[in-house]
Design an enzyme around this catalytic site. Sequence first.
Site, PDB file in Angstrom:
ATOM      1  N   HIS A  13       0.818  -1.216   0.000  1.00  0.00           N
ATOM      2  CA  HIS A  13       0.000   0.000   0.000  1.00  0.00           C
ATOM      3  C   HIS A  13       0.855   1.271   0.000  1.00  0.00           C
ATOM      4  O   HIS A  13       0.860   2.021   0.965  1.00  0.00           O
ATOM      5  CB  HIS A  13      -0.950  -0.003   1.196  1.00  0.00           C
ATOM      6  CG  HIS A  13      -2.055   1.006   1.077  1.00  0.00           C
ATOM      7  ND1 HIS A  13      -3.324   0.787   1.536  1.00  0.00           N
ATOM      8  CD2 HIS A  13      -2.084   2.243   0.525  1.00  0.00           C
ATOM      9  CE1 HIS A  13      -4.079   1.844   1.294  1.00  0.00           C
ATOM     10  NE2 HIS A  13      -3.350   2.749   0.678  1.00  0.00           N
ATOM     11  N   HIS A  65       1.214  17.699  -5.207  1.00  0.00           N
ATOM     12  CA  HIS A  65       0.956  17.591  -6.653  1.00  0.00           C
ATOM     13  C   HIS A  65       1.417  18.848  -7.394  1.00  0.00           C
ATOM     14  O   HIS A  65       1.886  18.758  -8.534  1.00  0.00           O
ATOM     15  CB  HIS A  65      -0.531  17.314  -6.911  1.00  0.00           C
ATOM     16  CG  HIS A  65      -0.941  15.935  -6.454  1.00  0.00           C
ATOM     17  ND1 HIS A  65      -2.191  15.649  -5.962  1.00  0.00           N
ATOM     18  CD2 HIS A  65      -0.242  14.777  -6.394  1.00  0.00           C
ATOM     19  CE1 HIS A  65      -2.243  14.362  -5.630  1.00  0.00           C
ATOM     20  NE2 HIS A  65      -1.074  13.819  -5.875  1.00  0.00           N
ATOM     21  N   THR A  97      -0.491   4.954  -8.126  1.00  0.00           N
ATOM     22  CA  THR A  97      -0.430   6.385  -8.375  1.00  0.00           C
ATOM     23  C   THR A  97      -1.577   6.799  -9.288  1.00  0.00           C
ATOM     24  O   THR A  97      -2.097   6.001 -10.062  1.00  0.00           O
ATOM     25  CB  THR A  97       0.935   6.803  -8.965  1.00  0.00           C
ATOM     26  OG1 THR A  97       1.042   8.229  -8.882  1.00  0.00           O
ATOM     27  CG2 THR A  97       1.122   6.355 -10.404  1.00  0.00           C
ATOM     28  N   PRO A  99      -2.821   8.677 -12.398  1.00  0.00           N
ATOM     29  CA  PRO A  99      -2.406   9.350 -13.637  1.00  0.00           C
ATOM     30  C   PRO A  99      -3.093  10.710 -13.734  1.00  0.00           C
ATOM     31  O   PRO A  99      -4.295  10.834 -13.462  1.00  0.00           O
ATOM     32  CB  PRO A  99      -2.887   8.399 -14.739  1.00  0.00           C
ATOM     33  CG  PRO A  99      -3.061   7.075 -14.066  1.00  0.00           C
ATOM     34  CD  PRO A  99      -3.483   7.390 -12.661  1.00  0.00           C
ATOM     35  N   GLU A 220     -11.526   5.935   5.686  1.00  0.00           N
ATOM     36  CA  GLU A 220     -10.332   6.109   6.537  1.00  0.00           C
ATOM     37  C   GLU A 220     -10.409   7.420   7.306  1.00  0.00           C
ATOM     38  O   GLU A 220     -10.851   8.408   6.786  1.00  0.00           O
ATOM     39  CB  GLU A 220      -9.070   6.094   5.687  1.00  0.00           C
ATOM     40  CG  GLU A 220      -8.577   4.684   5.426  1.00  0.00           C
ATOM     41  CD  GLU A 220      -7.487   4.659   4.369  1.00  0.00           C
ATOM     42  OE1 GLU A 220      -6.328   4.795   4.717  1.00  0.00           O
ATOM     43  OE2 GLU A 220      -7.833   4.507   3.193  1.00  0.00           O
TER      44      GLU A 220
HETATM   45  C1  LIG Z   1      -5.748   8.351   4.333  1.00  0.00           C
HETATM   46  N1  LIG Z   1      -5.318   7.552   3.255  1.00  0.00           N
HETATM   47  C2  LIG Z   1      -5.731   7.797   1.987  1.00  0.00           C
HETATM   48  N2  LIG Z   1      -7.036   7.690   1.668  1.00  0.00           N
HETATM   49  C3  LIG Z   1      -7.446   7.918   0.395  1.00  0.00           C
HETATM   50  N3  LIG Z   1      -6.620   8.297  -0.605  1.00  0.00           N
HETATM   51  C4  LIG Z   1      -5.318   8.423  -0.327  1.00  0.00           C
HETATM   52  C5  LIG Z   1      -4.796   8.180   0.978  1.00  0.00           C
HETATM   53  N4  LIG Z   1      -3.464   8.389   0.938  1.00  0.00           N
HETATM   54  C6  LIG Z   1      -3.169   8.762  -0.350  1.00  0.00           C
HETATM   55  N5  LIG Z   1      -4.289   8.800  -1.089  1.00  0.00           N
HETATM   56  C7  LIG Z   1      -4.416   9.164  -2.534  1.00  0.00           C
HETATM   57  O1  LIG Z   1      -3.118   9.128  -3.129  1.00  0.00           O
HETATM   58  C8  LIG Z   1      -2.809  10.400  -3.725  1.00  0.00           C
HETATM   59  C9  LIG Z   1      -1.340  10.668  -3.618  1.00  0.00           C
HETATM   60  O2  LIG Z   1      -0.609   9.769  -4.421  1.00  0.00           O
HETATM   61  P1  LIG Z   1      -0.642   9.803  -6.034  1.00  0.00           P
HETATM   62  O3  LIG Z   1      -0.769  11.224  -6.491  1.00  0.00           O
HETATM   63  O4  LIG Z   1      -1.799   8.957  -6.466  1.00  0.00           O
HETATM   64  O5  LIG Z   1       0.684   9.189  -6.412  1.00  0.00           O
HETATM   65  C10 LIG Z   1      -3.678  11.387  -2.933  1.00  0.00           C
HETATM   66  O6  LIG Z   1      -3.917  12.577  -3.658  1.00  0.00           O
HETATM   67  C11 LIG Z   1      -4.951  10.584  -2.705  1.00  0.00           C
HETATM   68  O7  LIG Z   1      -5.769  10.627  -3.853  1.00  0.00           O
END
Ligand SMILES: CNc1ncnc2c1ncn2[C@@H]1O[C@H](COP(=O)(O)O)[C@@H](O)[C@H]1O
Length: 220
Positions: A13, A65, A97, A99, A220
């Site tokens: 994860h 981001h 991730t 896109p 969460e």
């Molecule tokens: C509390 N835990 C969580 N619950 C929900 N979504 C989460 C998260 N932790 C991370 N992300 C998701 O992952 C993105 C960042 O990585 P990427 O830009 O995708 O690589 C966040 O913007 C969110 O959409």
Amino acid sequence: MESWVSMPKVELHAHLNGSIRDSTLLELARGLGEKGAIVFSEVEQVILKRDRSLKEVFRLFDLIHILTTDQSTVTRITKEVVEDFASENVVYLELRTTPKNNDSIGMTKHSYMEAVIKGLRAVTTVDVDFGCHEMESDASDVCIGSPRKKIYIRLLLSIDRRESTASAMETVKLAMEMKELGVVGIDLSGHPLVGEWITFLPALQFAREQGLSITVHCGE
Ligand SMILES: CNc1ncnc2c1ncn2[C@@H]1O[C@H](COP(=O)(O)O)[C@@H](O)[C@H]1O
């Protein structure tokens, strides 16, 4: 503590943009600060804060981001994240991730993922197996008589809960195109108070029909 680090591990994860080194985030923020795009001292505080609330976590992701969403930075962070997990003896990593499109710099979801793959290919400290056979070679398994460390990586493409049905479907189609490059599934993530499940149902159903695995965040 030492034994925990040396123990081989499986990481199921990891969000790419949630796994970036603080030092890299600060360096990127300093660069944008010098260009006048952000106020570095304010961003520095947000990056270094610990014990964040859920709201603060998602505010931080928006900030991350801004710092990372261009092709060369995506490649850099992918390389660093993989090397960091490998240095902790993670031997199997599922990296997820989202896109992203960024019209202002001509980034599409496809070119975002190309930048991720470029980052996987750029890793030097460990052999990377991401299911792409051209990468595999007998010679790379041995380095001066001793086995090289190897990390197996599989990718999940995330759908952010802010996205539309069409955008979610675009991500699933991209995952299908990239199956040969180690993409094994779809993740639904993003702020839990945003969006409706029903928006993503067609894309998730389509993903299932196409044989992709699915993982969803909820509550969460
Ligand atoms: C509390 N835990 C969580 N619950 C929900 N979504 C989460 C998260 N932790 C991370 N992300 C998701 O992952 C993105 C960042 O990585 P990427 O830009 O995708 O690589 C966040 O913007 C969110 O959409």
